[in-house]
Design a protein around this motif. Structure first.
Motif, PDB file in Angstrom:
ATOM      1  N   LYS A  71     117.083  31.234   4.899  1.00 46.11           N
ATOM      2  CA  LYS A  71     116.191  32.407   4.845  1.00 46.11           C
ATOM      3  C   LYS A  71     115.157  32.192   3.755  1.00 46.11           C
ATOM      4  CE  LYS A  71     117.991  36.393   5.369  1.00 46.11           C
ATOM      5  NZ  LYS A  71     118.772  37.614   5.141  1.00 46.11           N
ATOM      6  N   SER A  72     113.888  32.387   4.109  1.00 49.34           N
ATOM      7  CA  SER A  72     112.832  32.222   3.115  1.00 49.34           C
ATOM      8  C   SER A  72     112.864  33.379   2.124  1.00 49.34           C
ATOM      9  CB  SER A  72     111.463  32.180   3.797  1.00 49.34           C
ATOM     10  OG  SER A  72     111.140  33.454   4.321  1.00 49.34           O
TER      11      SER A  72
ATOM     12  N   SER B 149     110.343  35.109   1.173  1.00 47.78           N
ATOM     13  CA  SER B 149     109.506  36.215   1.671  1.00 47.78           C
ATOM     14  C   SER B 149     110.272  37.044   2.698  1.00 47.78           C
ATOM     15  CB  SER B 149     108.198  35.690   2.247  1.00 47.78           C
ATOM     16  OG  SER B 149     108.444  34.835   3.337  1.00 47.78           O
ATOM     17  N   SER B 150     111.097  36.399   3.508  1.00 46.62           N
ATOM     18  CA  SER B 150     111.915  37.127   4.477  1.00 46.62           C
ATOM     19  C   SER B 150     112.953  37.986   3.766  1.00 46.62           C
ATOM     20  CB  SER B 150     112.599  36.138   5.422  1.00 46.62           C
ATOM     21  OG  SER B 150     113.495  36.802   6.275  1.00 46.62           O
TER      22      SER B 150
ATOM     23  N   GLU C  95     113.248  42.182   3.730  1.00 47.62           N
ATOM     24  CA  GLU C  95     114.465  42.947   3.997  1.00 47.62           C
ATOM     25  C   GLU C  95     114.759  43.920   2.855  1.00 47.62           C
ATOM     26  OE1 GLU C  95     117.815  40.503   4.961  1.00 47.62           O
ATOM     27  OE2 GLU C  95     116.729  39.454   6.547  1.00 47.62           O
TER      28      GLU C  95
END
Length: 95
Positions: free
Chosen positions: A25-26, A28-29, A33
């Motif tokens: 998971k980046s 930014s992701s 969230e």
């Protein structure tokens, strides 16, 4: 119902497991969230309020930058007027 779920605990038992977790998971992701949580909490609060008080109305107060006591007093009066008008039609949930 609003998408609030406990986060999965990342595997950090080894350096490789930690690296794998971070690769999935980046940043930014993950930040997106995290940013969504506040909105989902507000939705949950509103749904709960509607279950307890079916006629509840959601009222969003005016956002403002206040520079002095006179502006604060004016803002308070505007919000009071808005809330009292809404209360005439039933309970109010302030957002």
């Amino acid at each position: 119902a609003v998408g609030l779920t406990p986060p999965a605990k990342p595997d950090v038992t080894t350096d490789e497991a930690l690296a794998d977790t971070l690769d999935r998971k980046s940043l930014s992701s993950a930040q997106a969230e995290i940013d969504a949580i506040a909105g989902r909490v507000n939705q949950a609060i509103e749904r709960a309020a509607r279950l307890l008080e079916p006629k509840v109305q959601t009222v969003t107060l005016e956002r403002a930058t206040l520079r002095d006591a006179a502006e604060v007093d004016g803002w308070i009066e505007r919000q009071k007027t808005t809330l009292l008008e809404k209360l005439a039609n039933g309970p109010v949930l302030v957002n």
